[in-house]
Scaffold this motif. Structure first.
Motif, PDB file in Angstrom:
ATOM      1  N   PRO A   1       0.814  -1.225   0.000  1.00  0.00           N
ATOM      2  CA  PRO A   1       0.000   0.000   0.000  1.00  0.00           C
ATOM      3  C   PRO A   1       0.843   1.267   0.000  1.00  0.00           C
ATOM      4  O   PRO A   1       0.425   2.297  -0.546  1.00  0.00           O
ATOM      5  N   TRP A   2       2.024   1.211   0.607  1.00  0.00           N
ATOM      6  CA  TRP A   2       2.913   2.385   0.613  1.00  0.00           C
ATOM      7  C   TRP A   2       3.292   2.750  -0.813  1.00  0.00           C
ATOM      8  O   TRP A   2       3.219   3.923  -1.217  1.00  0.00           O
ATOM      9  N   LEU A   3       3.688   1.756  -1.600  1.00  0.00           N
ATOM     10  CA  LEU A   3       4.067   1.998  -2.988  1.00  0.00           C
ATOM     11  C   LEU A   3       2.876   2.475  -3.805  1.00  0.00           C
ATOM     12  O   LEU A   3       2.994   3.370  -4.649  1.00  0.00           O
ATOM     13  N   LEU A   4       1.726   1.884  -3.543  1.00  0.00           N
ATOM     14  CA  LEU A   4       0.521   2.282  -4.268  1.00  0.00           C
ATOM     15  C   LEU A   4       0.209   3.757  -4.035  1.00  0.00           C
ATOM     16  O   LEU A   4      -0.077   4.503  -4.984  1.00  0.00           O
ATOM     17  N   LEU A   5       0.284   4.196  -2.789  1.00  0.00           N
ATOM     18  CA  LEU A   5       0.033   5.598  -2.472  1.00  0.00           C
ATOM     19  C   LEU A   5       1.067   6.518  -3.115  1.00  0.00           C
ATOM     20  O   LEU A   5       0.722   7.569  -3.672  1.00  0.00           O
ATOM     21  N   ARG A   6       2.325   6.133  -3.046  1.00  0.00           N
ATOM     22  CA  ARG A   6       3.388   6.962  -3.621  1.00  0.00           C
ATOM     23  C   ARG A   6       3.276   7.063  -5.136  1.00  0.00           C
ATOM     24  O   ARG A   6       3.396   8.150  -5.707  1.00  0.00           O
ATOM     25  N   GLN A   7       3.068   5.933  -5.784  1.00  0.00           N
ATOM     26  CA  GLN A   7       2.971   5.944  -7.250  1.00  0.00           C
ATOM     27  C   GLN A   7       1.752   6.711  -7.736  1.00  0.00           C
ATOM     28  O   GLN A   7       1.787   7.354  -8.781  1.00  0.00           O
ATOM     29  N   ALA A   8       0.669   6.630  -6.964  1.00  0.00           N
ATOM     30  CA  ALA A   8      -0.551   7.348  -7.338  1.00  0.00           C
ATOM     31  C   ALA A   8      -0.521   8.810  -6.914  1.00  0.00           C
ATOM     32  O   ALA A   8      -1.453   9.559  -7.209  1.00  0.00           O
ATOM     33  N   GLU A   9       0.548   9.201  -6.224  1.00  0.00           N
ATOM     34  CA  GLU A   9       0.721  10.582  -5.753  1.00  0.00           C
ATOM     35  C   GLU A   9      -0.446  11.005  -4.857  1.00  0.00           C
ATOM     36  O   GLU A   9      -0.988  12.106  -4.972  1.00  0.00           O
ATOM     37  N   ILE A  10      -0.818  10.100  -3.963  1.00  0.00           N
ATOM     38  CA  ILE A  10      -1.847  10.377  -2.961  1.00  0.00           C
ATOM     39  C   ILE A  10      -1.139  10.694  -1.650  1.00  0.00           C
ATOM     40  O   ILE A  10      -0.430   9.845  -1.111  1.00  0.00           O
ATOM     41  N   PRO A  11      -1.275  11.887  -1.120  1.00  0.00           N
ATOM     42  CA  PRO A  11      -0.561  12.254   0.114  1.00  0.00           C
ATOM     43  C   PRO A  11      -0.999  11.398   1.298  1.00  0.00           C
ATOM     44  O   PRO A  11      -2.175  11.036   1.428  1.00  0.00           O
ATOM     45  N   PHE A  12      -0.048  11.087   2.171  1.00  0.00           N
ATOM     46  CA  PHE A  12      -0.368  10.319   3.365  1.00  0.00           C
ATOM     47  C   PHE A  12       0.706  10.541   4.420  1.00  0.00           C
ATOM     48  O   PHE A  12       1.843  10.910   4.119  1.00  0.00           O
TER      49      PHE A  12
ATOM     50  N   TYR B   1      -9.739  -0.326  -1.320  1.00  0.00           N
ATOM     51  CA  TYR B   1     -10.336   0.904  -0.786  1.00  0.00           C
ATOM     52  C   TYR B   1      -9.804   2.134  -1.526  1.00  0.00           C
ATOM     53  O   TYR B   1     -10.569   3.032  -1.910  1.00  0.00           O
ATOM     54  N   LEU B   2      -8.502   2.178  -1.746  1.00  0.00           N
ATOM     55  CA  LEU B   2      -7.903   3.312  -2.447  1.00  0.00           C
ATOM     56  C   LEU B   2      -8.374   3.384  -3.894  1.00  0.00           C
ATOM     57  O   LEU B   2      -8.630   4.475  -4.428  1.00  0.00           O
ATOM     58  N   ALA B   3      -8.492   2.227  -4.537  1.00  0.00           N
ATOM     59  CA  ALA B   3      -8.965   2.207  -5.923  1.00  0.00           C
ATOM     60  C   ALA B   3     -10.401   2.719  -6.011  1.00  0.00           C
ATOM     61  O   ALA B   3     -10.749   3.464  -6.946  1.00  0.00           O
ATOM     62  N   ASP B   4     -11.243   2.345  -5.043  1.00  0.00           N
ATOM     63  CA  ASP B   4     -12.628   2.824  -5.023  1.00  0.00           C
ATOM     64  C   ASP B   4     -12.704   4.316  -4.710  1.00  0.00           C
ATOM     65  O   ASP B   4     -13.554   5.031  -5.246  1.00  0.00           O
ATOM     66  N   SER B   5     -11.826   4.771  -3.826  1.00  0.00           N
ATOM     67  CA  SER B   5     -11.881   6.159  -3.358  1.00  0.00           C
ATOM     68  C   SER B   5     -11.241   7.136  -4.331  1.00  0.00           C
ATOM     69  O   SER B   5     -11.517   8.340  -4.282  1.00  0.00           O
ATOM     70  N   HIS B   6     -10.378   6.643  -5.194  1.00  0.00           N
ATOM     71  CA  HIS B   6      -9.660   7.503  -6.140  1.00  0.00           C
ATOM     72  C   HIS B   6      -9.763   6.919  -7.545  1.00  0.00           C
ATOM     73  O   HIS B   6      -8.766   6.539  -8.166  1.00  0.00           O
ATOM     74  N   ARG B   7     -10.989   6.870  -8.047  1.00  0.00           N
ATOM     75  CA  ARG B   7     -11.198   6.271  -9.365  1.00  0.00           C
ATOM     76  C   ARG B   7     -10.453   7.025 -10.463  1.00  0.00           C
ATOM     77  O   ARG B   7     -10.102   6.456 -11.493  1.00  0.00           O
ATOM     78  N   GLU B   8     -10.206   8.308 -10.204  1.00  0.00           N
ATOM     79  CA  GLU B   8      -9.474   9.105 -11.204  1.00  0.00           C
ATOM     80  C   GLU B   8      -8.034   8.636 -11.362  1.00  0.00           C
ATOM     81  O   GLU B   8      -7.387   8.917 -12.376  1.00  0.00           O
ATOM     82  N   LYS B   9      -7.516   7.902 -10.397  1.00  0.00           N
ATOM     83  CA  LYS B   9      -6.139   7.398 -10.460  1.00  0.00           C
ATOM     84  C   LYS B   9      -6.028   6.106 -11.269  1.00  0.00           C
ATOM     85  O   LYS B   9      -4.931   5.680 -11.603  1.00  0.00           O
TER      86      LYS B   9
ATOM     87  N   GLY C   1       0.623  -2.174 -18.569  1.00  0.00           N
ATOM     88  CA  GLY C   1       0.960  -0.921 -19.240  1.00  0.00           C
ATOM     89  C   GLY C   1       1.184   0.174 -18.224  1.00  0.00           C
ATOM     90  O   GLY C   1       2.319   0.549 -17.926  1.00  0.00           O
ATOM     91  N   ALA C   2       0.093   0.695 -17.672  1.00  0.00           N
ATOM     92  CA  ALA C   2       0.181   1.710 -16.620  1.00  0.00           C
ATOM     93  C   ALA C   2       0.268   1.026 -15.252  1.00  0.00           C
ATOM     94  O   ALA C   2      -0.153  -0.117 -15.079  1.00  0.00           O
ATOM     95  N   PHE C   3       0.815   1.726 -14.281  1.00  0.00           N
ATOM     96  CA  PHE C   3       0.932   1.195 -12.926  1.00  0.00           C
ATOM     97  C   PHE C   3      -0.444   0.859 -12.371  1.00  0.00           C
ATOM     98  O   PHE C   3      -1.404   1.615 -12.541  1.00  0.00           O
ATOM     99  N   SER C   4      -0.544  -0.271 -11.669  1.00  0.00           N
ATOM    100  CA  SER C   4      -1.813  -0.698 -11.082  1.00  0.00           C
ATOM    101  C   SER C   4      -1.572  -1.379  -9.741  1.00  0.00           C
ATOM    102  O   SER C   4      -0.431  -1.588  -9.320  1.00  0.00           O
TER     103      SER C   4
END
Length: 214
Positions: free
Chosen positions: A22-33, A77-85, A160-163
């Motif tokens: 989850p740490w990498l997911l947040l960082r790659q998606a540029e979601i502050p935490f 949860y992050l994927a649902d909360s940040h669909r734009e990512k 292709g894109a990060f997921s």
């Protein structure tokens, strides 16, 4: 939800493969935490974790008054909360494949985990890979090859894109780097080796590595 502040409780970066995801997911998606780091393998580790996480395990995500624990649950949860990512592939077939391999990683590969535990930044090549781990490595190599060949156009990641799938398999890239199994002998056509090299070179993975050194 995007406006919520996140607190992610994680364990020692050298060892906590579940925290890396989850740490990498947040960082790659540029979601502050906010990061809360707990030293593992210490006398007071469990009590320290229980002050945050009722499961007594990390990672643990606090999102306002919402609590989420378990790496895959946090990712969903992050994927649902940040669909734009677009943390899952947009294509239905690719998304189904990505969810399947993420769940497979979450529930399986016990031989690989036991024989090649994550030890970030360390190099200790194995003279021989245990039989059970060999089966797991072959499966990982096959998964990566299939994802890249069927769905990986348009970028260097599995789809292709990060997921989420890349975050789920990031600790395996670390394990392969640490223990240096011969991926070609496990069926790799070059795809797995190239993918590992790319993942380990990500700025976010490099930042995690610096934290592991400390």
């Amino acid at each position: 939800m995007a406006g919520n502040s996140y607190r992610l409780v994680i364990g020692t970066k050298a060892w906590s493969s579940w925290s890396l995801r989850p740490w990498l997911l947040l960082r790659q998606a540029e979601i502050p935490f906010e990061e809360v780091l707990i030293d593992l393998r210490q006398t007071g580790t469990r009590d320290a974790i229980l002050r945050h996480s009722p499961s007594g395990k990390v990672p643990y995500l606090q999102a306002g008054d919402i609590a989420v624990w378990d790496s895959l649950a946090i990712a969903e949860y992050l994927a649902d909360s940040h669909r734009e990512k677009r943390l899952w592939p947009a294509d239905a077939a690719a998304r189904a494949h990505a969810r399947s391999i993420s769940a497979e990683m979450h529930s399986g590969f016990s031989e690989l985990r036991n024989a090649l535990p994550m030890d970030f930044n360390v190099s200790k090549p194995l003279a021989a890979v245990p039989e059970g781990a060999t089966i797991d490595i072959r499966r990982v190599v096959a998964i990566w090859r299939e994802a890249r060949s069927r769905h990986g156009k348009g970028g260097p990641f599995l789809y292709g894109a990060f997921s989420v799938a890349d975050a789920m398999y990031a600790p395996v890239c670390s394990r392969f780097t640490t223990y240096a199994p011969d991926l070609k002998a496990h069926g790799d056509d070059g795809t797995a080796a190239a993918y590992c090299q790319m993942m380990m070179g990500l700025p976010a993975m490099q930042a995690w590595g610096k934290g592991a050194q400390r």
